[in-house]
Design a protein around this motif. Structure first.
Motif, PDB file in Angstrom:
ATOM      1  N   THR A 175       0.832  -1.209   0.000  1.00 19.06           N
ATOM      2  CA  THR A 175       0.000   0.000   0.000  1.00 19.06           C
ATOM      3  C   THR A 175       0.861   1.252   0.000  1.00 19.06           C
ATOM      4  OG1 THR A 175      -0.107  -0.065   2.421  1.00 19.06           O
ATOM      5  CG2 THR A 175      -1.914  -1.101   1.216  1.00 19.06           C
ATOM      6  N   THR A 176       0.225   2.379  -0.246  1.00 16.25           N
ATOM      7  CA  THR A 176       0.896   3.670  -0.137  1.00 16.25           C
ATOM      8  C   THR A 176       0.087   4.606   0.745  1.00 16.25           C
ATOM      9  OG1 THR A 176       1.769   5.594  -1.321  1.00 16.25           O
ATOM     10  CG2 THR A 176      -0.202   4.592  -2.246  1.00 16.25           C
ATOM     11  N   SER A 177       0.803   5.425   1.507  1.00 10.45           N
ATOM     12  CA  SER A 177       0.230   6.597   2.197  1.00 10.45           C
ATOM     13  C   SER A 177      -0.768   6.281   3.294  1.00 10.45           C
ATOM     14  CB  SER A 177      -0.412   7.550   1.178  1.00 10.45           C
ATOM     15  OG  SER A 177       0.540   7.944   0.219  1.00 10.45           O
ATOM     16  N   LEU A 178      -0.830   5.036   3.770  1.00 13.29           N
ATOM     17  CA  LEU A 178      -1.627   4.796   4.969  1.00 13.29           C
ATOM     18  C   LEU A 178      -0.871   5.442   6.131  1.00 13.29           C
ATOM     19  CD1 LEU A 178      -2.899   1.133   4.487  1.00 13.29           C
ATOM     20  CD2 LEU A 178      -4.070   3.296   4.014  1.00 13.29           C
ATOM     21  N   PRO A 179      -1.531   6.305   6.892  1.00 18.97           N
ATOM     22  CA  PRO A 179      -0.816   7.206   7.804  1.00 18.97           C
ATOM     23  C   PRO A 179      -0.219   6.516   9.029  1.00 18.97           C
ATOM     24  CG  PRO A 179      -3.187   7.470   8.065  1.00 18.97           C
ATOM     25  CD  PRO A 179      -2.982   6.548   6.897  1.00 18.97           C
ATOM     26  N   GLY A 235      -1.354  13.268  10.337  1.00 23.80           N
ATOM     27  CA  GLY A 235       0.071  13.617  10.249  1.00 23.80           C
ATOM     28  C   GLY A 235       0.562  13.554   8.815  1.00 23.80           C
ATOM     29  N   GLU A 236       1.868  13.863   8.638  1.00 26.64           N
ATOM     30  CA  GLU A 236       2.421  13.891   7.280  1.00 26.64           C
ATOM     31  C   GLU A 236       3.313  12.689   6.982  1.00 26.64           C
ATOM     32  OE1 GLU A 236       5.016  17.215   6.668  1.00 26.64           O
ATOM     33  OE2 GLU A 236       6.199  16.836   8.466  1.00 26.64           O
ATOM     34  N   ARG A 237       3.393  11.742   7.910  1.00 29.89           N
ATOM     35  CA  ARG A 237       4.274  10.590   7.720  1.00 29.89           C
ATOM     36  C   ARG A 237       3.555   9.525   6.892  1.00 29.89           C
ATOM     37  NH1 ARG A 237       8.324  10.748  12.023  1.00 29.89           N
ATOM     38  NH2 ARG A 237       7.964  12.626  13.253  1.00 29.89           N
ATOM     39  N   ASN A 238       3.348   9.825   5.627  1.00 31.77           N
ATOM     40  CA  ASN A 238       2.618   8.948   4.707  1.00 31.77           C
ATOM     41  C   ASN A 238       3.542   8.624   3.528  1.00 31.77           C
ATOM     42  OD1 ASN A 238       0.546   9.744   6.427  1.00 31.77           O
ATOM     43  ND2 ASN A 238      -0.397  11.113   4.945  1.00 31.77           N
ATOM     44  N   TRP A 239       3.890   7.349   3.359  1.00 31.61           N
ATOM     45  CA  TRP A 239       4.892   7.003   2.352  1.00 31.61           C
ATOM     46  C   TRP A 239       4.396   5.868   1.458  1.00 31.61           C
ATOM     47  CZ3 TRP A 239       7.651  11.034   3.261  1.00 31.61           C
ATOM     48  CH2 TRP A 239       7.942  11.438   4.567  1.00 31.61           C
ATOM     49  N   ASP A 240       5.032   5.757   0.295  1.00 31.14           N
ATOM     50  CA  ASP A 240       4.730   4.681  -0.652  1.00 31.14           C
ATOM     51  C   ASP A 240       5.709   3.536  -0.406  1.00 31.14           C
ATOM     52  OD1 ASP A 240       4.044   3.086  -2.774  1.00 31.14           O
ATOM     53  OD2 ASP A 240       4.164   4.662  -4.298  1.00 31.14           O
ATOM     54  N   TYR A 241       5.180   2.377  -0.020  1.00 27.85           N
ATOM     55  CA  TYR A 241       6.037   1.238   0.354  1.00 27.85           C
ATOM     56  C   TYR A 241       5.992   0.101  -0.668  1.00 27.85           C
ATOM     57  CZ  TYR A 241       7.178   2.790   5.114  1.00 27.85           C
ATOM     58  OH  TYR A 241       7.685   3.462   6.196  1.00 27.85           O
ATOM     59  N   ARG A 242       5.504   0.373  -1.883  1.00 28.08           N
ATOM     60  CA  ARG A 242       5.307  -0.716  -2.854  1.00 28.08           C
ATOM     61  C   ARG A 242       6.573  -0.991  -3.671  1.00 28.08           C
ATOM     62  NH1 ARG A 242       0.672   1.640  -6.202  1.00 28.08           N
ATOM     63  NH2 ARG A 242       1.909   3.523  -5.829  1.00 28.08           N
ATOM     64  N   HIS A 246      -6.416   8.613   3.748  1.00 25.55           N
ATOM     65  CA  HIS A 246      -7.181   7.746   4.648  1.00 25.55           C
ATOM     66  C   HIS A 246      -7.681   8.558   5.842  1.00 25.55           C
ATOM     67  CE1 HIS A 246      -8.346   4.097   6.763  1.00 25.55           C
ATOM     68  NE2 HIS A 246      -7.686   4.524   7.830  1.00 25.55           N
ATOM     69  N   ARG A 247      -9.003   8.593   5.990  1.00 26.43           N
ATOM     70  CA  ARG A 247      -9.635   9.383   7.055  1.00 26.43           C
ATOM     71  C   ARG A 247      -9.091  10.809   7.073  1.00 26.43           C
ATOM     72  NH1 ARG A 247      -9.557   5.661  12.329  1.00 26.43           N
ATOM     73  NH2 ARG A 247     -10.809   7.386  13.157  1.00 26.43           N
ATOM     74  N   LYS A 248      -8.984  11.365   5.849  1.00 26.33           N
ATOM     75  CA  LYS A 248      -8.552  12.752   5.626  1.00 26.33           C
ATOM     76  C   LYS A 248      -7.109  13.009   6.081  1.00 26.33           C
ATOM     77  CE  LYS A 248     -13.079  15.011   5.523  1.00 26.33           C
ATOM     78  NZ  LYS A 248     -13.934  13.829   5.433  1.00 26.33           N
ATOM     79  N   SER A 249      -6.271  11.971   6.015  1.00 30.68           N
ATOM     80  CA  SER A 249      -4.861  12.130   6.381  1.00 30.68           C
ATOM     81  C   SER A 249      -4.029  12.289   5.115  1.00 30.68           C
ATOM     82  CB  SER A 249      -4.380  10.918   7.188  1.00 30.68           C
ATOM     83  OG  SER A 249      -5.035  10.860   8.432  1.00 30.68           O
ATOM     84  N   ALA A 250      -3.983  13.516   4.589  1.00 24.77           N
ATOM     85  CA  ALA A 250      -3.133  13.815   3.442  1.00 24.77           C
ATOM     86  C   ALA A 250      -1.706  14.054   3.964  1.00 24.77           C
ATOM     87  CB  ALA A 250      -3.676  15.047   2.726  1.00 24.77           C
ATOM     88  N   PRO A 251      -0.672  13.986   3.104  1.00 26.66           N
ATOM     89  CA  PRO A 251      -0.761  13.791   1.665  1.00 26.66           C
ATOM     90  C   PRO A 251      -0.805  12.312   1.258  1.00 26.66           C
ATOM     91  CG  PRO A 251       1.525  14.140   2.294  1.00 26.66           C
ATOM     92  CD  PRO A 251       0.716  14.246   3.562  1.00 26.66           C
ATOM     93  N   VAL A 252      -1.351  12.080   0.045  1.00 28.26           N
ATOM     94  CA  VAL A 252      -1.221  10.785  -0.612  1.00 28.26           C
ATOM     95  C   VAL A 252      -0.056  10.901  -1.589  1.00 28.26           C
ATOM     96  CG1 VAL A 252      -2.307   9.139  -2.182  1.00 28.26           C
ATOM     97  CG2 VAL A 252      -3.648  10.198  -0.344  1.00 28.26           C
ATOM     98  N   GLN A 253       0.906   9.990  -1.486  1.00 33.16           N
ATOM     99  CA  GLN A 253       2.118  10.088  -2.298  1.00 33.16           C
ATOM    100  C   GLN A 253       2.348   8.792  -3.075  1.00 33.16           C
ATOM    101  OE1 GLN A 253       4.782  13.103  -0.820  1.00 33.16           O
ATOM    102  NE2 GLN A 253       4.937  11.936   1.064  1.00 33.16           N
ATOM    103  N   VAL A 254       2.925   8.933  -4.245  1.00 31.31           N
ATOM    104  CA  VAL A 254       3.428   7.777  -4.991  1.00 31.31           C
ATOM    105  C   VAL A 254       4.883   8.062  -5.330  1.00 31.31           C
ATOM    106  CG1 VAL A 254       1.194   7.063  -5.901  1.00 31.31           C
ATOM    107  CG2 VAL A 254       2.566   8.689  -7.192  1.00 31.31           C
ATOM    108  N   GLY A 255       5.677   6.984  -5.381  1.00 31.94           N
ATOM    109  CA  GLY A 255       7.116   7.178  -5.492  1.00 31.94           C
ATOM    110  C   GLY A 255       7.694   7.422  -4.103  1.00 31.94           C
ATOM    111  N   ASN A 256       9.025   7.397  -3.994  1.00 29.42           N
ATOM    112  CA  ASN A 256       9.640   7.571  -2.679  1.00 29.42           C
ATOM    113  C   ASN A 256      11.016   8.208  -2.821  1.00 29.42           C
ATOM    114  OD1 ASN A 256      10.760   7.130  -0.006  1.00 29.42           O
ATOM    115  ND2 ASN A 256       9.080   5.683   0.298  1.00 29.42           N
ATOM    116  N   ALA A 257      11.121   9.458  -2.329  1.00 23.66           N
ATOM    117  CA  ALA A 257      12.362  10.222  -2.456  1.00 23.66           C
ATOM    118  C   ALA A 257      13.487   9.637  -1.619  1.00 23.66           C
ATOM    119  CB  ALA A 257      12.112  11.678  -2.056  1.00 23.66           C
ATOM    120  N   ALA A 258      13.159   8.773  -0.653  1.00 24.10           N
ATOM    121  CA  ALA A 258      14.207   8.158   0.161  1.00 24.10           C
ATOM    122  C   ALA A 258      15.119   7.255  -0.673  1.00 24.10           C
ATOM    123  CB  ALA A 258      13.592   7.363   1.313  1.00 24.10           C
TER     124      ALA A 258
END
Length: 611
Positions: free
Chosen positions: A263-267, A272-279, A347-359
């Motif tokens: 999944t991506t961006s599940l908070p 909070g802003e700690r939402n990342w793409d883990y795929r 998810h439950r208004k927890s933005a941002p939704v992100q795709v890709g991962n700058a890490a």
């Protein structure tokens, strides 16, 4: 097995189920999350990292979903068909009991693998139950418009880049965008829905009741045959095997890649802003997965990942972050540009939704130890590595010998600047130490005098600058007094004796500051700012590392209690997200490979200690 109260929302109404109220099905190419209310609210096709088709878990209104549930008030329970990844959701109504059986056939490399068939079989097992379904795909994360039309008995959803076909054994209705049906089943009756990707060579094909029956039997047989290879016979067989089955679902069969989560961006924290793409394939996560799967006897998955490493990860890439990236695409690609999807509310208004991962561009020195340790274990427990693989190992170790003392972003991918993290030093030591062991055991050529000298230098550096006299503990980075749960790996990696006085003092300090009812925080963001706002939950892999560290320290009774407590934080199916919140809720991407591999390792070592 969980029981949920009657749903407050209507079958077509808005709302978010908690992250933990989901089960997972998949075909070793992609997965779908199925809620306890019978709704598929996350599905990417044709692969883990493809744009979503259903993403209501990230936006209840715009994300798209496949609803299938009793159309009258019902209690629900959800469980896996034993020893499989076939998911059953049961509906208990006033007049009867029905169930939805969800699965994706595992097709190997056949022509059918491009179909990515998702089968939903509805059965009335007692009395009679009215059902309602609504299929509302929203292509490309809800940005690509589509049309829906009926061609005979088949509903065809067509967007610019993808087409899906829905076949059913009940009459469907269509409004040019969505498709729905209302139907009633009496005891013993069933209905079948099959969703296929239909592009190019793959055309729509009905899925009749008998075919669904055959596919169900074949899918059950596949998963039972796979899990029967497990060598684990310990006390927690059901949880360990569920973790193994979950790790298998997170593998991408065409390349052998293992994703961190599907999944991506599940908070990590609501709002909070700690939402990342883990795929994607984290070298660290996947290498630890190899360890867990080898422990259980699944050498085929370890071999497939080693082939991924050999094919896609070349030590001569010359990236600014070193010869390895910390993560890769499931097809080996290195470009994972991070971007926001502002049209999705989260998810439950927890933005941002992100795709890709700058890490992906970070320098994380620990990955070299994780990878070389997994290669060492593969050579020891599965089959000897090739001469070409050994050349690659030597190139990586030579690089580590030259660069181990750089500051880096660290294992937790902090965005607060590079530091001399102790865990990074520890895993550089592991990289060199395991390569030395491998060279000695196999008689392989290596610059052993140089490797030995650097290995010992790193050891002295950790003991000298990583120890805080004030805290009487090893610390997160040189010159600090901050604690870090990653240091639980010190005895696990065989760097320090698990009963060494310095280690026992560190374990006591970690217990006092970072442990809460068996749950372990990674670190204290207030004491060690990580460049991000907000708090996070306890980190479940650390909680299982803590169990294992206590086992090795001889505190077996405490370890067993902590482990049993951790099991109570799993969801109803035995699945874990990345983190656990203050009131026991699952937080972050789900399910998390890291957590499940640590559960396997902790169970294995705890069993051994208990005898």
């Amino acid at each position: 097995m969980v029981e949920t109260p009657p749903q407050q929302d209507t079958p077509t109404g808005p709302g978010y189920l908690p992250i933990a109220e989901h089960g997972l099905i998949g075909d070793l190419r992609s997965v779908a999350l199925v809620g306890t209310n019978g709704t598929i609210d996350w599905y990417c096709c044709p692969s883990f990292d493809a744009p979503s088709v259903f993403a209501a878990i990230l936006d209840a209104e715009r994300g798209g979903s496949f609803e299938l549930a009793a159309s009258v008030p019902a209690r629900t329970k959800q469980f896996y068909f034993p020893d499989t990844n076939v998911l059953i959701t049961r509906f208990f109504t006033e007049d009867g009991v029905g169930e939805v059986q969800d699965f994706m056939p595992v097709t190997g490399e056949s022509d059918e693998s491009a179909r990515h068939r998702l089968i939903r079989r509805v059965v009335c097992v007692r009395g009679s139950v009215p059902f309602r379904t609504r299929v509302a795909p929203r292509f490309d994360y809800g940005t690509s418009p589509h049309t829906a039309r009926m061609t005979g008995d088949v509903a065809l959803f067509e967007s610019a880049d993808m087409s899906l076909a829905l076949t059913a054994t009940v009459a469907l209705e269509c409004d040019d965008v969505d498709v729905w049906a209302d139907f009633k089943l009496d005891e013993g009756e069933s209905a079948v829905f099959a969703l296929d990707q239909v592009d190019g060579e793959v055309t729509s094909r009905p899925c009749a009741r008998q075919e669904a029956e055959d596919e169900f039997a074949a899918t059950v047989a596949y998963w039972r045959r796979w899990v029967s290879q497990s060598r684990y016979r310990g006390r927690w067989r059901e949880m360990v095997h569920r973790s193994a089955l979950t790790l298998k679902l997170l593998t991408y069969a065409p390349t052998g890649a293992i994703v961190a989560a599907p999944t991506t961006s599940l908070p990590e924290q609501l709002g909070g802003e700690r939402n990342w793409d883990y795929r994607y394939v984290w070298i660290r996560d996947a290498a630890f997965c190899v360890y867990a799967l080898l422990r259980l006897g699944f050498t085929g998955e370890a071999e497939a990942f080693m082939k991924f490493v050999t094919r896609y990860i070349s030590p001569g890439d010359g990236n600014p972050s070193g010869p390895l990236q910390i993560m890769y695409g499931i097809d080996g690609r290195t470009e994972l540009t991070e971007r926001e999807l502002p049209h999705l509310e989260g998810h439950r208004k927890s933005a941002p939704v992100q795709v890709g991962n700058a890490a992906a561009d970070q320098l994380q020195l620990d990955i070299y130890g994780a990878l070389i340790d997994s290669i060492y274990l593969y050579d020891k427990w599965a089959q000897p590595i090739s001469s070409a693989q050994w050349d690659d190992v030597c190139a990586l170790v030579d690089w580590v010998c030259e660069h181990w003392d750089q500051p880096d972003e660290g294992v937790w991918e902090t965005r607060g600047g590079r530091k001399n993290f102790l865990y990074s030093r520890l895993m550089c030591w592991v990289a060199i130490e395991r390569a030395i062991r491998l060279a000695n055991r196999r008689g392989l050529p290596a610059d052993l005098p140089h490797w030995l000298k650097v290995r010992d230098t790193i050891y002295r550096r950790i003991m000298d600058r990583g120890w805080s006299v004030k805290r009487q503990a090893f610390v997160q980075y040189e010159g600090s007094d901050v604690l870090d749960a990653a240091l639980l790996m010190m005895p696990l990696a065989k760097f320090i004796a698990p009963t060494d006085p310095k280690w026992l003092s560190t374990l006591d300090a970690l217990t006092e500051e970072l442990v809460s009812d068996s749950l372990v925080y990674r670190y204290n963001p207030q004491a060690s700012p990580d460049g991000l706002r907000g708090d996070e939950g306890t980190f479940s892999i650390c909680s299982f590392w803590y169990v294992e560290a206590m086992v090795r320290a001889g505190r077996v009774d405490e370890a067993r209690l902590a482990f049993e407590k951790m099991l109570t934080y799993a969801n109803h199916l035995g699945l874990y997200a990345e983190e656990i919140g203050r009131t026991g809720e699952q937080q972050g991407n789900f399910p998390q490979a890291f957590t499940h591999l640590a559960l396997i390792s902790a169970a294995f070592n705890l069993d051994r200690a208990l005898g």
